[in-house]
Scaffold this motif. Structure first.
Motif, PDB file in Angstrom:
ATOM      1  N   PHE A 112     -44.438 -44.293 116.662  1.00  0.00           N
ATOM      2  CA  PHE A 112     -45.371 -43.597 115.768  1.00  0.00           C
ATOM      3  C   PHE A 112     -44.901 -42.178 115.496  1.00  0.00           C
ATOM      4  CE2 PHE A 112     -48.950 -40.570 115.732  1.00  0.00           C
ATOM      5  CZ  PHE A 112     -49.486 -40.880 114.493  1.00  0.00           C
ATOM      6  N   LEU A 113     -44.503 -41.453 116.531  1.00  0.00           N
ATOM      7  CA  LEU A 113     -44.056 -40.076 116.342  1.00  0.00           C
ATOM      8  C   LEU A 113     -42.823 -40.016 115.444  1.00  0.00           C
ATOM      9  CD1 LEU A 113     -44.461 -38.545 119.927  1.00  0.00           C
ATOM     10  CD2 LEU A 113     -45.973 -38.273 117.955  1.00  0.00           C
TER      11      LEU A 113
ATOM     12  N   ASP B 289     -35.746 -33.308 112.178  1.00  0.00           N
ATOM     13  CA  ASP B 289     -35.510 -33.740 113.563  1.00  0.00           C
ATOM     14  C   ASP B 289     -36.504 -33.097 114.524  1.00  0.00           C
ATOM     15  OD1 ASP B 289     -34.690 -31.144 113.538  1.00  0.00           O
ATOM     16  OD2 ASP B 289     -32.611 -31.525 114.126  1.00  0.00           O
ATOM     17  N   ARG B 290     -37.488 -32.355 113.955  1.00  0.00           N
ATOM     18  CA  ARG B 290     -38.520 -31.750 114.790  1.00  0.00           C
ATOM     19  C   ARG B 290     -39.796 -31.618 113.971  1.00  0.00           C
ATOM     20  NH1 ARG B 290     -41.167 -27.201 115.379  1.00  0.00           N
ATOM     21  NH2 ARG B 290     -40.089 -26.309 113.577  1.00  0.00           N
ATOM     22  N   SER B 291     -40.938 -31.970 114.589  1.00  0.00           N
ATOM     23  CA  SER B 291     -42.244 -31.831 113.940  1.00  0.00           C
ATOM     24  C   SER B 291     -43.213 -31.221 114.938  1.00  0.00           C
ATOM     25  CB  SER B 291     -42.772 -33.190 113.466  1.00  0.00           C
ATOM     26  OG  SER B 291     -41.924 -33.766 112.497  1.00  0.00           O
ATOM     27  N   ALA B 292     -44.289 -30.609 114.407  1.00  0.00           N
ATOM     28  CA  ALA B 292     -45.270 -29.981 115.298  1.00  0.00           C
ATOM     29  C   ALA B 292     -46.621 -29.890 114.604  1.00  0.00           C
ATOM     30  CB  ALA B 292     -44.803 -28.592 115.730  1.00  0.00           C
ATOM     31  N   ILE B 293     -47.654 -29.907 115.418  1.00  0.00           N
ATOM     32  CA  ILE B 293     -49.030 -29.676 114.956  1.00  0.00           C
ATOM     33  C   ILE B 293     -49.651 -28.636 115.880  1.00  0.00           C
ATOM     34  CG2 ILE B 293     -51.325 -30.659 114.663  1.00  0.00           C
ATOM     35  CD1 ILE B 293     -50.060 -33.306 114.017  1.00  0.00           C
TER      36      ILE B 293
ATOM     37  N   GLN C 252     -45.489 -30.539 119.939  1.00  0.00           N
ATOM     38  CA  GLN C 252     -44.207 -30.544 119.233  1.00  0.00           C
ATOM     39  C   GLN C 252     -43.387 -31.727 119.723  1.00  0.00           C
ATOM     40  OE1 GLN C 252     -41.960 -26.792 118.698  1.00  0.00           O
ATOM     41  NE2 GLN C 252     -40.235 -27.832 119.682  1.00  0.00           N
ATOM     42  N   TRP C 253     -42.764 -32.443 118.790  1.00  0.00           N
ATOM     43  CA  TRP C 253     -41.895 -33.549 119.195  1.00  0.00           C
ATOM     44  C   TRP C 253     -40.607 -33.495 118.377  1.00  0.00           C
ATOM     45  CZ3 TRP C 253     -46.331 -33.808 116.439  1.00  0.00           C
ATOM     46  CH2 TRP C 253     -46.332 -34.445 115.201  1.00  0.00           C
TER      47      TRP C 253
ATOM     48  N   ILE D 190     -37.578 -39.762 121.527  1.00  0.00           N
ATOM     49  CA  ILE D 190     -38.435 -38.704 120.991  1.00  0.00           C
ATOM     50  C   ILE D 190     -39.060 -37.986 122.179  1.00  0.00           C
ATOM     51  CG2 ILE D 190     -40.545 -38.181 119.713  1.00  0.00           C
ATOM     52  CD1 ILE D 190     -38.358 -38.885 117.855  1.00  0.00           C
ATOM     53  N   GLN D 191     -38.878 -36.670 122.231  1.00  0.00           N
ATOM     54  CA  GLN D 191     -39.425 -35.877 123.327  1.00  0.00           C
ATOM     55  C   GLN D 191     -40.574 -35.031 122.800  1.00  0.00           C
ATOM     56  OE1 GLN D 191     -38.272 -36.086 126.529  1.00  0.00           O
ATOM     57  NE2 GLN D 191     -39.969 -34.776 127.177  1.00  0.00           N
TER      58      GLN D 191
END
Length: 659
Positions: free
Chosen positions: A71-72, A81-85, A105-106, A113-114
């Motif tokens: 999902f992430l 290569d990086r997303s955050a809420i 943040q992932w 995926i970290q």
């Protein structure tokens, strides 16, 4: 809890950093109104709030199934290569209202995926709260309660099937009454009892239990894999649905519906032309008959008067000779009767004067000399016939006007039919997308059926395992510490179950009242529902007519059942008696026009102390937007670019789209 703002960084359709500030709680303007077309990212905002708060535990709340990591990865924007809420809220911490910032943040690290979670209090990083955030938020706002305040229109649609609403009621009532703790204790006692029973088993019984346990775990693994498959297929179906929505939008913009209606337009034009020809024929027949007489109405009335005058002259001439003989007989008869001579003289004079007047009238010249039949026709025309002709004329003229207008409308539509070359290419792509969407829906349905089958299989295997444990516990008759633990654990389970039932029975009336009050506020049809009740054992919601008789759900329209579902969520939220913001995605999409006004005017501004409404361009617009009036504190528009596939959050609601 108070929502301050949310910041999305390369999440879903949101490229780069996008920030949205929520309207603060206010009796005057508590609503944050967010508008966007389908596929622009409204649901991402709802999911983003829940994801920031609960992370992987938000899955069931947003209908997410399958692996969290998958999902992430799918939620990252484009090639990022990086997303955050980041969600900024105000909430109680150790009894004091504090400003909390939760950032998830992932990022891609190799094949994995970290994800990391950081929590700041009053802008200061708090390592202890960061590591214990899951427990903190679950204590402050349990997920089972949050379900009542964070939801979309699909949930209302699902609850409109009252047979499916019982699970929501069971979970919500349990959470509101704090029974989730009791349920956890019952589960823990069952685990303890099973563990002690297993430890006391003989090698032969242990082998049998190990076999049954292995079967349960095998099916559990299959269920997990099936859930992952279903999650992937749900995501695939969602993607296919978005593609289909976009191609349908292109199809409409290119004039596709009118292009597909060409054959129907030809048939409609043929029918319209035939109808016009029939009306014209009727008009011609009317014009060839008596209708032209309407042009000389005044003359006909004058002629009728003149004819009547001449007929009076003719009657006077014809009567003069007859009256002379009659009057002579009348005077003679009066004499025979012995009437006084003076009276007879007066009578004779009066009759003579009358004959003289008639004689003068009868001597007048007659120039028309109209025959009786012709005179009757003239009289018929003047005294009613002309009125009937006028009615027939007006009817035919109106029919001609409508027939001409219908034909002109069809010709106008035919003139707007687009060129075949461009539209047929879109139609071919739309057909392909429809096949893709149908295939994705079929694959999802197959995955749901497989998961349901495995759930039944797991239930059967677990029941068999539990029966073996219970049988083993009964066979272990000797009294030692282990069997005493087993026996007392069972008694404790029974006591907790009794406590649970009594707590539900005691407090259910308050929850029923809250739901009933919400329903009466939403329904615009007075006297439809008199009350409702919730079965404390099954949690079935039953409606009652004003006279107390049962009111079957099938007696309600689809819209009325949806209002019952809306009232259920609203009533449960009221019963929670907690200051929790409400976030509602597409609240009106499943409601018919007749029920929307009550929901907009009575529910949305009062759904919580702070309300976020995510609306399409077919819901809170025009008169429905006007109903919210000044209750809206902030407005936004999700501006989606078809070319780049990116959404930008802008102020201005749908007015921006029209600008």
């Amino acid at each position: 809890m108070i929502l301050r703002s949310i910041t999305l960084e390369d999440v879903g359709a949101y490229a780069g950093e996008q920030r949205l500030e929520f309207a603060p709680p206010s009796d005057e303007a508590p609503v944050t109104l967010v508008g966007g077309l389908n596929g622009s990212g409204k649901t991402t905002l709802l999911w983003g709030i829940l994801h920031a708060l609960y992370g992987p535990l938000a899955g069931p709340m947003v209908g997410r199934k399958g692996r969290y990591e998958t999902f992430l990865r799918q939620w990252m924007h484009g090639s990022a290569d990086r997303s955050a809420i980041t969600l900024d809220v105000a909430m109680p911490v150790e009894g004091e209202l504090r400003e909390i910032s939760v950032r998830r943040q992932w990022q891609q690290q190799g094949d994995r995926i970290q994800e990391s979670v950081t929590v700041a209090v009053d802008d200061v990083f708090d390592p202890a709260l960061s590591s214990a955030w899951a427990e903190t938020i679950e204590s402050a706002l349990p997920r089972s309660v949050a379900r009542l305040f964070f939801f979309d229109g699909e949930k209302v649609e699902a609850l409109a099937d009252l047979d499916r609403a019982r699970d929501t009621l069971r979970v919500a009532v349990g959470s509101l009454l704090g029974l989730d703790v009791v349920d956890q204790l019952i589960t823990d006692l069952k685990v303890l009892r099973n563990r002690e029973t297993t430890a006391a088993a003989s090698p032969q019984d242990q082998a049998k239990l190990d076999q049954l346990t292995g079967e349960v775990r095998r099916v559990e693994e299959e269920v997990t894999n099936a859930q992952q498959t279903l999650g992937e297929r749900i995501a695939a179906q969602g993607g296919a649905a978005k593609k289909l929505t976009r191609i349908n939008d292109r199809f409409k913009a290119a004039g596709g519906p009118i292009y597909e209606e060409q054959a129907g337009l030809l048939e409609r034009r043929r029918a319209a032309e035939e109808h016009l020809a029939r009306v014209r024929s009727e008009a011609g027949d009317l014009a060839a008959d008596w209708a032209p007489m309407l042009l000389v109405t005044a003359q006909l009335k004058a002629l009728d008067s003149a004819v009547e005058d001449e007929r009076s002259v003719q009657r006077a001439a014809e009567l003069t000779g007859l009256l002379r003989d009659r009057d002579k007989e009348l005077v003679s008869w009066a004499q025979e009767l012995g009437v006084d001579k003076m009276v007879r003289a007066a009578l004779g004079k009066r009759l003579a004067d009358d004959r003289a007047d008639r004689d003068v009238l009868g001597q007048q010249p007659r120039t028309l000399c109209v025959e009786d039949e012709c005179a009757l026709r003239i009289s018929h025309l003047v005294h009613g016939g002309l009125d009937q002709l006028a009615v027939a004329r007006d009817r035919v003229l109106r029919a001609l006007e409508h027939a001409n207008r219908d034909l002109e409308e069809i010709e106008r539509l035919q003139a707007t039919v687009p060129d075949a070359l461009g539209v047929e290419a879109i139609i071919a792509e739309r057909d392909s997308r429809e096949l893709e969407a149908a295939g994705a829906a079929g694959a999802r349905e197959a995955a749901e059926e497989e998961l349901a089958r495995l759930d039944r299989e797991l239930e059967k295997r677990s029941a068999r395992h539990q029966r073996a444990l219970e049988q083993l516990a009964e066979d272990q008759g000797h009294e030692d510490d282990r069997t005493r633990v087993i026996k007392h654990a069972r008694k404790a389970e029974e006591t907790l179950l009794l406590l649970r039932d009594q707590a539900v029975a005691k407090h259910l009336v308050r929850i029923e009242t809250a739901i009933a009050e919400a329903l009466h506020e939403l329904l615009h049809k007075e006297g439809l529902v008199g009350g409702l009740s919730i079965d404390p054992a099954t949690f079935d919601l039953r409606l009652h007519a004003p006279d107390g008789t049962p009111l079957p759900a099938d007696r309600l329209s689809t819209g009325e059942r949806q209002l019952v579902a809306q009232a259920m969520l609203w009533g449960l939220a009221r019963a929670a008696q907690r200051p929790i913001p409400a976030v509602i995605d597409t609240p009106l999409s499943r409601l018919d026009a007749g029920h929307r006004s009550h929901v907009v005017e009575r529910y949305l501004p009062n759904a919580g102390h702070q309300v976020v409404v995510l609306s399409t361009d077919t819901e809170l617009v025009d008169e429905h937007r006007d109903l919210l009036g000044s209750r809206v504190g902030r407005e936004y528009f999700l501006d989606f670019d078809d070319q780049t596939g990116e959404t930008t959050i802008r102020p201005g609601y749908f007015a921006l789209a029209a600008a």
